[in-house]
Write an enzyme that holds these catalytic residues in place. Sequence first.
Site, PDB file in Angstrom:
ATOM      1  N   LYS A 133     -18.614   9.064   7.066  1.00  0.00           N
ATOM      2  CA  LYS A 133     -18.866   9.045   5.622  1.00  0.00           C
ATOM      3  C   LYS A 133     -19.983  10.057   5.318  1.00  0.00           C
ATOM      4  O   LYS A 133     -19.688  11.238   5.124  1.00  0.00           O
ATOM      5  CB  LYS A 133     -19.126   7.620   5.181  1.00  0.00           C
TER       6      LYS A 133
ATOM      7  N   THR B 244      -8.632  -5.698   1.113  1.00  0.00           N
ATOM      8  CA  THR B 244      -9.920  -4.990   1.118  1.00  0.00           C
ATOM      9  C   THR B 244     -10.925  -5.731   0.244  1.00  0.00           C
ATOM     10  O   THR B 244     -12.118  -5.775   0.547  1.00  0.00           O
ATOM     11  CB  THR B 244      -9.722  -3.540   0.627  1.00  0.00           C
TER      12      THR B 244
ATOM     13  N   SER C 128     -23.175 -14.991   9.054  1.00  0.00           N
ATOM     14  CA  SER C 128     -22.520 -13.785   8.566  1.00  0.00           C
ATOM     15  C   SER C 128     -22.378 -13.839   7.036  1.00  0.00           C
ATOM     16  O   SER C 128     -21.946 -14.856   6.486  1.00  0.00           O
ATOM     17  CB  SER C 128     -21.135 -13.730   9.243  1.00  0.00           C
TER      18      SER C 128
ATOM     19  N   ARG D  90       0.823  -1.217   0.000  1.00  0.00           N
ATOM     20  CA  ARG D  90       0.000   0.000   0.000  1.00  0.00           C
ATOM     21  C   ARG D  90       0.851   1.259   0.000  1.00  0.00           C
ATOM     22  O   ARG D  90       1.666   1.463   0.903  1.00  0.00           O
ATOM     23  CB  ARG D  90      -0.927  -0.025   1.212  1.00  0.00           C
TER      24      ARG D  90
ATOM     25  N   SER E 127     -19.550  -1.853   0.694  1.00  0.00           N
ATOM     26  CA  SER E 127     -18.810  -0.630   0.382  1.00  0.00           C
ATOM     27  C   SER E 127     -17.902  -0.730  -0.829  1.00  0.00           C
ATOM     28  O   SER E 127     -17.545   0.277  -1.415  1.00  0.00           O
ATOM     29  CB  SER E 127     -17.966  -0.253   1.584  1.00  0.00           C
TER      30      SER E 127
ATOM     31  N   HIS F 114     -22.255   2.760   5.053  1.00  0.00           N
ATOM     32  CA  HIS F 114     -22.224   3.542   3.805  1.00  0.00           C
ATOM     33  C   HIS F 114     -23.610   4.039   3.399  1.00  0.00           C
ATOM     34  O   HIS F 114     -23.761   4.647   2.340  1.00  0.00           O
ATOM     35  CB  HIS F 114     -21.592   2.726   2.672  1.00  0.00           C
TER      36      HIS F 114
ATOM     37  N   THR G  49     -11.531   2.794  26.260  1.00  0.00           N
ATOM     38  CA  THR G  49     -10.924   3.751  25.339  1.00  0.00           C
ATOM     39  C   THR G  49     -11.479   5.149  25.629  1.00  0.00           C
ATOM     40  O   THR G  49     -12.616   5.286  26.093  1.00  0.00           O
ATOM     41  CB  THR G  49     -11.205   3.333  23.867  1.00  0.00           C
ATOM     42  N   THR G  50     -10.672   6.145  25.354  1.00  0.00           N
ATOM     43  CA  THR G  50     -11.096   7.518  25.610  1.00  0.00           C
ATOM     44  C   THR G  50     -12.273   7.874  24.706  1.00  0.00           C
ATOM     45  O   THR G  50     -12.295   7.508  23.528  1.00  0.00           O
ATOM     46  CB  THR G  50      -9.905   8.468  25.352  1.00  0.00           C
TER      47      THR G  50
ATOM     48  N   THR H 252     -21.848   5.033  10.985  1.00  0.00           N
ATOM     49  CA  THR H 252     -20.620   5.819  11.175  1.00  0.00           C
ATOM     50  C   THR H 252     -20.922   7.301  11.013  1.00  0.00           C
ATOM     51  O   THR H 252     -21.922   7.676  10.393  1.00  0.00           O
ATOM     52  CB  THR H 252     -19.542   5.417  10.145  1.00  0.00           C
TER      53      THR H 252
HETATM   54  C1  LIG Z   1     -18.894  -1.613   5.876  1.00  0.00           C
HETATM   55  C2  LIG Z   1     -18.042  -0.871   6.841  1.00  0.00           C
HETATM   56  N1  LIG Z   1     -18.250  -1.040   8.152  1.00  0.00           N
HETATM   57  C3  LIG Z   1     -17.509  -0.387   9.062  1.00  0.00           C
HETATM   58  C4  LIG Z   1     -16.515   0.480   8.680  1.00  0.00           C
HETATM   59  C5  LIG Z   1     -15.740   1.215   9.720  1.00  0.00           C
HETATM   60  O1  LIG Z   1     -16.184   2.557   9.764  1.00  0.00           O
HETATM   61  P1  LIG Z   1     -15.324   3.647  10.508  1.00  0.00           P
HETATM   62  O2  LIG Z   1     -14.555   4.347   9.438  1.00  0.00           O
HETATM   63  O3  LIG Z   1     -16.297   4.532  11.205  1.00  0.00           O
HETATM   64  O4  LIG Z   1     -14.451   2.916  11.457  1.00  0.00           O
HETATM   65  C6  LIG Z   1     -16.241   0.680   7.330  1.00  0.00           C
HETATM   66  C7  LIG Z   1     -15.148   1.599   6.940  1.00  0.00           C
HETATM   67  O5  LIG Z   1     -14.767   1.887   5.913  1.00  0.00           O
HETATM   68  C8  LIG Z   1     -17.026  -0.013   6.372  1.00  0.00           C
HETATM   69  O6  LIG Z   1     -16.812   0.137   5.063  1.00  0.00           O
END
Ligand SMILES: Cc1ncc(COP(=O)(O)O)c(C=O)c1O
Length: 405
Positions: free
Chosen positions: A252, A367, A141, A25, A193, A221, A281-282, A249
């Site tokens: 995005k 990925t 899953s 990468r 995604s 997403h 975690t903080t 999230t």
């Molecule tokens: C499908 C999916 N779930 C979870 C996440 C994680 O999201 P975050 O960026 O908020 O950690 C991503 C991140 O790209 C994602 O594509």
Amino acid sequence: MPDNAMYDKIVGSHLDALKRTGNYRYFLNVQKSAQSFPEFTFADADGHQKTAVNWCSNDYLCMSLDADVLQSLVRVAEESGAGAGGTRNISGTTVHHNRLESCLANLHGTESALVFGSAFMANLGALGALGKAFPGCVILSDERNHASMIEGVKIARCDKQIFRHNDAEHLESLLRDLPMERPKIIAFESLYSMAGTVAPIQEFVRLAKRYNALTYVDEVHAVGVYGRGGAGLIEQHGCAGQVDMINGTFAKGFGTLGGYIASRALLIDYVRSFAPSFIFTTSLPPALCAATLTSVEKVRSRSGLQKAYQEHVRSFRRILREHSVPFDDNPSHITRILIGDAMRCKAIADTLLHEYGAYLQPINFPTVPEGEECLRLTVTLRHSVTQMRHLAAALAETLASMETE
Ligand SMILES: Cc1ncc(COP(=O)(O)O)c(C=O)c1O
């Protein structure tokens, strides 16, 4: 003293293997500009400043650049400081965290919501804790679930069964073989995604009811971008209130940083009390929570925003078609051009960046699975038609010239 040479040699050999397969990468140093986004500058290998257009940002609605969001960020940072200074349990819960959680519960029509440092951490914490809650639990899953869901399932240390991507029939065949009384969680994404595919949400919800399973849906997403007020695809598919836990999230569609889950109060209380990635975690900075609240509220209040964005995506795809650029015709805003080879994918992306000023990060393993290397294009509300035409022409020329090489 350990023999560093021995350890370094082994680690180096792993990196060399990545380089040989084209999966190493390389990060582009993007000089992001709030004023000229999606245009940005970067320094090329010779140190010359160049300009390019970003075609791989997830800031779909450009909320990271919104003046009101920025104002909330600055105002609350000046009031409360740059960081929270503690975990949620130890002085890290503020009025801004609480307001944001109420707003998210409201957005999804759930009793409660819980903010995490990221959606990645939310998937680890929530899936991990839920899978541990029920003796004999099995998590079903989708084979294409995001790495954070896969890791969450591993943390749960319960049985798992993988169903074929978006395949309700396969899922049902697995459910049928499990005893009715055995606890089950069906875990999937509403919108995938990388390939931009959309789950048959209604079908999965129906199966969950029929076979007595909980549903856990990653809407990362989709939130902000689909559904009434940006409530996501679950809402758009008429399934609001029928999914047990939603993961979303802020990073995005809402343009900031952080993640969350939304669910019944009891399940949220359980995850809040048992998920290590929430507890140890903080907490997010109060200013970030305030900025995110402004973003979520603004997205909710702008009627027609989601439709306007989809129309923008349609224009983009029309232009790609006019230039005969091949792409997967999926029902989402994520446009994928399948390349299927890591080296070629990188070569195409390099040409686009250096010769046409179009920045598309090549998407490679892990990925996506090997053989599914692709260019992933995302159009944002700030991309102009002129920029779209420029990209389409650049893609057409580059793909044609690389094919003949
Ligand atoms: C499908 C999916 N779930 C979870 C996440 C994680 O999201 P975050 O960026 O908020 O950690 C991503 C991140 O790209 C994602 O594509």
